[in-house]
Motif scaffolding. Structure first.
Motif, PDB file in Angstrom:
ATOM      1  N   GLY A  56     137.545 -12.958  98.255  1.00  0.00           N
ATOM      2  CA  GLY A  56     136.163 -13.214  98.798  1.00  0.00           C
ATOM      3  C   GLY A  56     136.378 -14.648  99.808  1.00  0.00           C
ATOM      4  N   ILE A  57     137.684 -15.050 100.067  1.00  0.00           N
ATOM      5  CA  ILE A  57     137.925 -16.298 100.734  1.00  0.00           C
ATOM      6  C   ILE A  57     138.778 -16.032 101.780  1.00  0.00           C
ATOM      7  CG2 ILE A  57     139.144 -18.594 100.603  1.00  0.00           C
ATOM      8  CD1 ILE A  57     138.825 -18.459  97.457  1.00  0.00           C
ATOM      9  N   ASN A  58     138.071 -16.678 103.174  1.00  0.00           N
ATOM     10  CA  ASN A  58     138.610 -16.185 104.168  1.00  0.00           C
ATOM     11  C   ASN A  58     139.772 -17.336 104.640  1.00  0.00           C
ATOM     12  OD1 ASN A  58     139.570 -15.836 106.996  1.00  0.00           O
ATOM     13  ND2 ASN A  58     137.384 -15.814 107.740  1.00  0.00           N
ATOM     14  N   PRO A  59     141.082 -16.908 104.689  1.00  0.00           N
ATOM     15  CA  PRO A  59     142.293 -17.742 104.984  1.00  0.00           C
ATOM     16  C   PRO A  59     142.056 -18.741 106.120  1.00  0.00           C
ATOM     17  CG  PRO A  59     143.283 -15.632 104.262  1.00  0.00           C
ATOM     18  CD  PRO A  59     141.591 -15.442 104.645  1.00  0.00           C
ATOM     19  N   ASP A  60     141.241 -18.452 107.346  1.00  0.00           N
ATOM     20  CA  ASP A  60     141.382 -18.663 108.406  1.00  0.00           C
ATOM     21  C   ASP A  60     140.110 -19.990 108.331  1.00  0.00           C
ATOM     22  OD1 ASP A  60     142.810 -17.191 109.794  1.00  0.00           O
ATOM     23  OD2 ASP A  60     141.112 -15.635 110.507  1.00  0.00           O
ATOM     24  N   VAL A  61     139.552 -19.976 107.282  1.00  0.00           N
ATOM     25  CA  VAL A  61     138.407 -21.101 107.022  1.00  0.00           C
ATOM     26  C   VAL A  61     139.077 -22.102 106.244  1.00  0.00           C
ATOM     27  CG1 VAL A  61     136.433 -21.470 105.817  1.00  0.00           C
ATOM     28  CG2 VAL A  61     136.416 -19.241 106.886  1.00  0.00           C
ATOM     29  N   VAL A  62     140.137 -22.010 105.561  1.00  0.00           N
ATOM     30  CA  VAL A  62     140.750 -23.009 104.598  1.00  0.00           C
ATOM     31  C   VAL A  62     141.943 -23.391 105.081  1.00  0.00           C
ATOM     32  CG1 VAL A  62     139.511 -22.044 102.750  1.00  0.00           C
ATOM     33  CG2 VAL A  62     141.828 -21.343 103.070  1.00  0.00           C
ATOM     34  N   LYS A  63     142.652 -22.854 106.181  1.00  0.00           N
ATOM     35  CA  LYS A  63     144.179 -23.032 106.690  1.00  0.00           C
ATOM     36  C   LYS A  63     144.015 -24.498 106.990  1.00  0.00           C
ATOM     37  CE  LYS A  63     147.735 -21.331 109.149  1.00  0.00           C
ATOM     38  NZ  LYS A  63     148.428 -20.278 110.394  1.00  0.00           N
ATOM     39  N   GLY A  64     145.053 -25.242 106.469  1.00  0.00           N
ATOM     40  CA  GLY A  64     145.330 -26.658 106.921  1.00  0.00           C
ATOM     41  C   GLY A  64     144.533 -27.562 106.616  1.00  0.00           C
ATOM     42  N   LYS A  65     143.706 -27.076 105.468  1.00  0.00           N
ATOM     43  CA  LYS A  65     142.571 -27.932 105.024  1.00  0.00           C
ATOM     44  C   LYS A  65     142.607 -28.377 103.712  1.00  0.00           C
ATOM     45  CE  LYS A  65     139.437 -26.113 108.353  1.00  0.00           C
ATOM     46  NZ  LYS A  65     138.193 -25.611 108.687  1.00  0.00           N
ATOM     47  N   ALA A  66     142.047 -29.350 102.949  1.00  0.00           N
ATOM     48  CA  ALA A  66     141.818 -29.529 101.555  1.00  0.00           C
ATOM     49  C   ALA A  66     140.478 -28.759 100.929  1.00  0.00           C
ATOM     50  CB  ALA A  66     141.753 -30.796 101.250  1.00  0.00           C
ATOM     51  N   LEU A  67     140.883 -28.079  99.816  1.00  0.00           N
ATOM     52  CA  LEU A  67     140.014 -27.275  99.218  1.00  0.00           C
ATOM     53  C   LEU A  67     139.535 -28.259  97.805  1.00  0.00           C
ATOM     54  CD1 LEU A  67     141.540 -23.845  99.179  1.00  0.00           C
ATOM     55  CD2 LEU A  67     140.342 -25.192 100.871  1.00  0.00           C
TER      56      LEU A  67
ATOM     57  N   LEU B   7     144.743 -29.646  97.377  1.00  0.00           N
ATOM     58  CA  LEU B   7     143.729 -28.955  96.338  1.00  0.00           C
ATOM     59  C   LEU B   7     143.300 -30.077  95.632  1.00  0.00           C
ATOM     60  CD1 LEU B   7     142.211 -26.706  94.829  1.00  0.00           C
ATOM     61  CD2 LEU B   7     144.374 -26.465  93.506  1.00  0.00           C
ATOM     62  N   LEU B   8     141.918 -30.193  95.577  1.00  0.00           N
ATOM     63  CA  LEU B   8     141.376 -31.051  94.659  1.00  0.00           C
ATOM     64  C   LEU B   8     140.305 -30.199  93.843  1.00  0.00           C
ATOM     65  CD1 LEU B   8     139.857 -33.805  97.108  1.00  0.00           C
ATOM     66  CD2 LEU B   8     141.556 -34.152  95.374  1.00  0.00           C
ATOM     67  N   ILE B   9     140.510 -30.592  92.355  1.00  0.00           N
ATOM     68  CA  ILE B   9     139.885 -29.750  91.265  1.00  0.00           C
ATOM     69  C   ILE B   9     138.801 -30.568  90.726  1.00  0.00           C
ATOM     70  CG2 ILE B   9     140.096 -28.695  89.036  1.00  0.00           C
ATOM     71  CD1 ILE B   9     143.082 -28.035  89.675  1.00  0.00           C
ATOM     72  N   ALA B  10     137.510 -30.298  90.952  1.00  0.00           N
ATOM     73  CA  ALA B  10     136.441 -31.000  90.607  1.00  0.00           C
ATOM     74  C   ALA B  10     136.108 -30.776  89.068  1.00  0.00           C
ATOM     75  CB  ALA B  10     135.115 -30.786  91.462  1.00  0.00           C
ATOM     76  N   SER B  11     135.942 -31.708  88.101  1.00  0.00           N
ATOM     77  CA  SER B  11     135.782 -31.551  86.847  1.00  0.00           C
ATOM     78  C   SER B  11     134.381 -32.241  86.430  1.00  0.00           C
ATOM     79  CB  SER B  11     136.901 -32.012  86.032  1.00  0.00           C
ATOM     80  OG  SER B  11     136.802 -32.161  84.839  1.00  0.00           O
ATOM     81  N   SER B  12     133.799 -31.525  85.522  1.00  0.00           N
ATOM     82  CA  SER B  12     132.798 -32.178  84.778  1.00  0.00           C
ATOM     83  C   SER B  12     133.185 -32.569  83.333  1.00  0.00           C
ATOM     84  CB  SER B  12     131.410 -31.257  84.784  1.00  0.00           C
ATOM     85  OG  SER B  12     131.163 -30.798  86.034  1.00  0.00           O
ATOM     86  N   LYS B  13     134.332 -32.313  83.062  1.00  0.00           N
ATOM     87  CA  LYS B  13     134.899 -32.776  81.809  1.00  0.00           C
ATOM     88  C   LYS B  13     135.803 -34.007  81.949  1.00  0.00           C
ATOM     89  CE  LYS B  13     135.250 -27.942  80.149  1.00  0.00           C
ATOM     90  NZ  LYS B  13     136.148 -26.898  79.542  1.00  0.00           N
ATOM     91  N   SER B  14     136.545 -34.437  80.942  1.00  0.00           N
ATOM     92  CA  SER B  14     137.326 -35.533  81.323  1.00  0.00           C
ATOM     93  C   SER B  14     138.688 -35.143  82.417  1.00  0.00           C
ATOM     94  CB  SER B  14     138.186 -36.128  80.065  1.00  0.00           C
ATOM     95  OG  SER B  14     138.801 -34.981  79.629  1.00  0.00           O
ATOM     96  N   LEU B  15     139.182 -36.232  83.179  1.00  0.00           N
ATOM     97  CA  LEU B  15     140.173 -35.891  83.966  1.00  0.00           C
ATOM     98  C   LEU B  15     141.476 -36.244  83.224  1.00  0.00           C
ATOM     99  CD1 LEU B  15     138.864 -37.815  87.204  1.00  0.00           C
ATOM    100  CD2 LEU B  15     138.288 -35.633  86.475  1.00  0.00           C
ATOM    101  N   VAL B  16     142.434 -35.206  83.430  1.00  0.00           N
ATOM    102  CA  VAL B  16     143.710 -35.404  82.535  1.00  0.00           C
ATOM    103  C   VAL B  16     144.736 -35.202  83.756  1.00  0.00           C
ATOM    104  CG1 VAL B  16     142.565 -34.438  80.328  1.00  0.00           C
ATOM    105  CG2 VAL B  16     143.527 -32.935  82.080  1.00  0.00           C
ATOM    106  N   THR B  17     145.767 -35.705  83.392  1.00  0.00           N
ATOM    107  CA  THR B  17     146.993 -35.464  84.235  1.00  0.00           C
ATOM    108  C   THR B  17     147.437 -34.037  84.488  1.00  0.00           C
ATOM    109  OG1 THR B  17     147.799 -37.473  83.589  1.00  0.00           O
ATOM    110  CG2 THR B  17     149.285 -36.197  84.520  1.00  0.00           C
TER     111      THR B  17
END
Length: 537
Positions: free
Chosen positions: A76-87, A111-121
C-alpha cells in the motif's frame, strides 16, 4: 532542642550515598520551514546508525507522514512518494530493524519511529546491523503531532547528535563544592575547638564550651551507628514511597537549622552586632529572628518547588553545603582510632550496597542506586549506553534530597530530552570530612601554626576525588567514592603522624575532661612523646 536536631541530622546522614552518572544516545531532530524551526528529542543507536555531530553537516529531508501504518511491510505504499525522504511510522508489532529494512527497500533516506511509549535505544540482532544503511531514531508521537500542527505537511527535517565530552564542566563544579565544603567544615571545627579550649581556660565551664557538639568516642557507638544506617537504607528500599516524604520534611528542618548556624557564624566573623528587643519580659535578637526567617523561607521554597529541575538544584546545593558544614562542626570524632573504625565500616557499607546488592535485587539494580534515584527513575538507572525516556509527561518522581546536583553543561541534546545532572552524595563529603575535622582539631591540640594535618588531609581528599572521577570516566560506571576517599585520607594521616613521631598521640586523641591545663597544647610543634598531666596516651 539541640538533641532533636542532632538526631534528625544523624537520620538524614544515614541516607547519604553515591549515585551513577548515565551516558545516553540522545540526538536532536531539527524540523523547519522557510521561516522558523523547532528541535525535538530523539533516541538513536550510534553504533548502529551514526548521525552527524553538527547541524551544518546533517542532510535535510522532507518528512513523509506514515503514522497511519506500522511499516512492517511495504504493501500500500508508493515508492515514488517516499524515495529520498524521511518517513515517520508508528512503533509496534515488528522489530525496529524490520521497519528500517522496509523503509530502505522503498528508497527512503531516513526513518523516524513515533512512539507513544517510552523512547528506548533501538537495537537488533547482530545479523541485522549490517543490513540497515539509513539513519534510524525514535521520537515522541506527541512531538510529531505538535510539529505537524506548527509546520503543516511541508516539514523539512535534519538529524544530528551533538558531541558532548564525558569530562563535563559540571564535574569541576562538583569537585569545587566538595573541596570548599571540606575545607570550611574542617576549619570551622578547628576554630570551635580553639574557642572551646579558651573557654575552659577562662573558666567558661564545660557546658558553655560544648556549644551543642556531639562526640563519638566509643567503638560500640560507631558500630551501632553504622548498623542503623544499614537498617535505614533497607527500610527506604522497601518503603520508599512513604519514607521519602519523612526524609524531605527532616531535610527541610535540618538544613534550615544548619543554614542558620552557618550564617550566624558568618555574622559573628564579620562583627555584625546583634540588637536585642524585649517583648513581654523576653529578650529577642533581631539578627537571629531575621536569619531564622530567611533560612526557613529558603527551606520552604525548596520544599514546595523541589521537583523544578531547571533551577531548584541551586537551593538544594546551598542547603546541602550548610548541612554538611554544620554536621562536620557538630559531630566530632574523639580520636584517630574512632576515625579508622567509622571510615572503614562506612567504606564496606558503601561498597556492599553498590556492588554486592545487585546480585540479590529483582531488577539487578543496587539498593544504593535504587534508593538514590527512586523506584520510578528507570531511565536514569538504565545501564551502559542504553537509555529510556518517557514519551509522555510524567508526574514528578520524588527523590531523596541528599546529593549535590549540577546540570551537565555540555549535554545539550541530553538536556533537550530531560535535564542531566552530575551528582555527589552528601556522605562522600561528610564521612571523609569528619576525619578532616579531627585533623584540624589535632592541629589545635599540638599548636601547629602550619595546620599540617588539616592541609594534608584536604590534599588527600582532593586526590581521592580526582581518582574517583577518573575511574568513573574511564569505566563509564558510577563509583562508590568512599572506596578511594577513605584509603587516601586515612593512609595520608597515618604516614604524616608516623613521620612526625606523633602517631601515639594522634591515635589516642585528647580526652578533654582530664586536661588540667587547657592553655597548653597536647604537644608543642615538632616535639614528640610528651605526656599531659593526668593523661595517659
Amino acid at each position: 532542642m539541640m538533641k532533636m536536631k542532632e538526631a534528625l541530622g544523624v537520620v538524614l546522614f544515614s541516607l547519604t550515598f553515591l549515585t551513577s552518572q548515565i551516558n545516553g544516545q540522545e540526538a536532536v531532530l531539527h524540523i523547519s520551514d522557510a521561516s522558523s524551526y523547532r528541535e525535538y528529542c530523539v533516541v538513536h543507536n550510534h553504533s548502529w546508525t551514526p548521525l552527524p555531530q553538527l547541524l551544518d553537516s546533517a542532510l535535510q529531508y522532507q518528512l513523509v507522514n506514515l503514522t497511519s501504518t506500522l511499516l512492517c511491510n511495504s504493501s500500500g505504499i508508493n515508492p515514488d512518494v517516499v524515495k529520498g525522504k524521511a518517513l515517520v511510522a508508528m512503533r509496534g508489532e515488528c522489530d525496529f530493524s524490520q521497519k528500517a529494512l522496509v523503509a530502505q527497500s522503498l528508497g527512503a533516506a531516513a526513518l523516524l519511529i513515533a512512539s507513544s511509549k517510552s523512547l528506548v535505544t533501538p537495537s537488533a540482532n547482530d545479523s541485522e546491523y549490517t543490513k540497515v544503511k539509513i539513519p534510524l531514531a525514535l521520537m515522541r508521537y506527541r512531538d510529531f503531532l505538535e510539529a505537524k500542527k506548527v509546520f503543516g505537511e511541508g516539514m523539512q527535517a535534519s538529524l544530528y547528535a551533538p558531541p558532548y565530552s564525558k569530562i563535563d564542566p559540571s564535574i569541576a563544579v562538583i569537585l569545587l563544592i566538595s573541596m570548599v565544603t571540606i575545607t570550611l567544615g574542617g576549619f570551622w571545627s578547628g576554630a570551635c575547638e580553639r574557642d572551646r579550649l579558651n573557654s575552659l581556660s577562662g573558666g567558661g565551664g564545660e557546658s558553655k564550651a560544648n556549644g551543642g557538639e556531639l562526640s563519638l568516642y566509643s567503638p560500640l557507638k560507631v558500630i551501632v551507628f553504622v548498623a542503623l544506617m544499614c537498617g535505614m537504607l533497607v527500610l527506604m528500599y522497601f518503603f520508599y514511597n512513604i519514607l521519602v516524604y519523612v526524609i524531605i520534611a527532616i531535610f527541610c528542618f535540618a538544613s534550615a537549622s544548619a543554614l542558620f548556624s552557618c550564617l550566624d557564624a558568618v555574622m559573628d566573623l564579620i562583627g555584625c552586632n546583634s540588637l536585642s528587643v524585649s517583648v513581654r519580659n523576653r529578650s529577642f535578637s533581631v539578627r537571629s529572628v531575621l536569619l531564622a526567617a530567611v533560612c526557613i523561607t529558603i527551606a520552604v521554597i525548596w520544599g514546595v518547588y523541589r521537583n523544578e529541575d531547571r533551577w531548584i538544584w541551586i537551593l538544594q546545593d546551598l542547603l546541602g553545603i550548610a548541612f554538611c558544614l554544620n554536621f562536620m562542626k557538630t559531630i566530632s570524632l574523639s580520636n584517630f582510632k574512632i576515625c579508622v573504625i567509622l571510615l572503614s565500616l562506612l567504606l564496606v557499607y558503601d561498597v556492599f550496597f553498590v556492588f554486592i546488592t545487585p546480585f540479590f535485587t529483582k531488577n539487578g539494580v543496587s539498593i544504593m542506586v535504587q534508593v538514590a534515584l527512586g523506584p520510578d527513575a528507570s531511565g536514569e538507572k538504565t545501564q551502559g549506553n542504553m537509555v529510556e525516556i518517557p514519551a509522555e509527561p510524567q508526574p514528578p518522581a520524588e527523590k531523596l534530597p541528599v546529593v549535590m546536583r549540577i546540570p551537565r553543561f555540555s549535554a545539550w541534546a541530553q538536556n533537550l530530552c530531560g535535564m542531566q545532572f552530575s551528582i555527589l552524595g552528601y556522605g562522600d563529603i561528610i564521612i571523609p570530612g569528619l576525619l578532616v575535622a579531627y585533623c584540624s582539631r589535632f592541629d589545635v591540640w599540638i599548636n601547629s601554626r602550619k595546620k599540617i594535618y588539616f592541609i594534608s588531609c584536604c590534599i588527600a581528599y582532593l586526590l581521592g576525588m580526582i581518582l574517583t572521577f577518573a575511574v568513573m570516566l574511564l569505566s563509564g560506571m558510577g563509583q562508590p567514592a568512599l572506596l578511594y576517599l577513605v584509603p587516601f585520607t586515612l593512609i595520608t594521616s597515618v604516614v604524616l603522624a608516623g613521620c612526625r613521631g606523633e602517631m601515639k598521640q594522634f591515635w589516642a586523641g585528647t580526652p578533654y575532661e582530664v586536661l588540667d591545663s587547657p592553655r597548653e597544647p597536647l604537644l608543642s610543634e615538632g616535639r614528640i612523646d610528651r605526656s599531659v598531666d593526668g593523661e595517659t596516651c
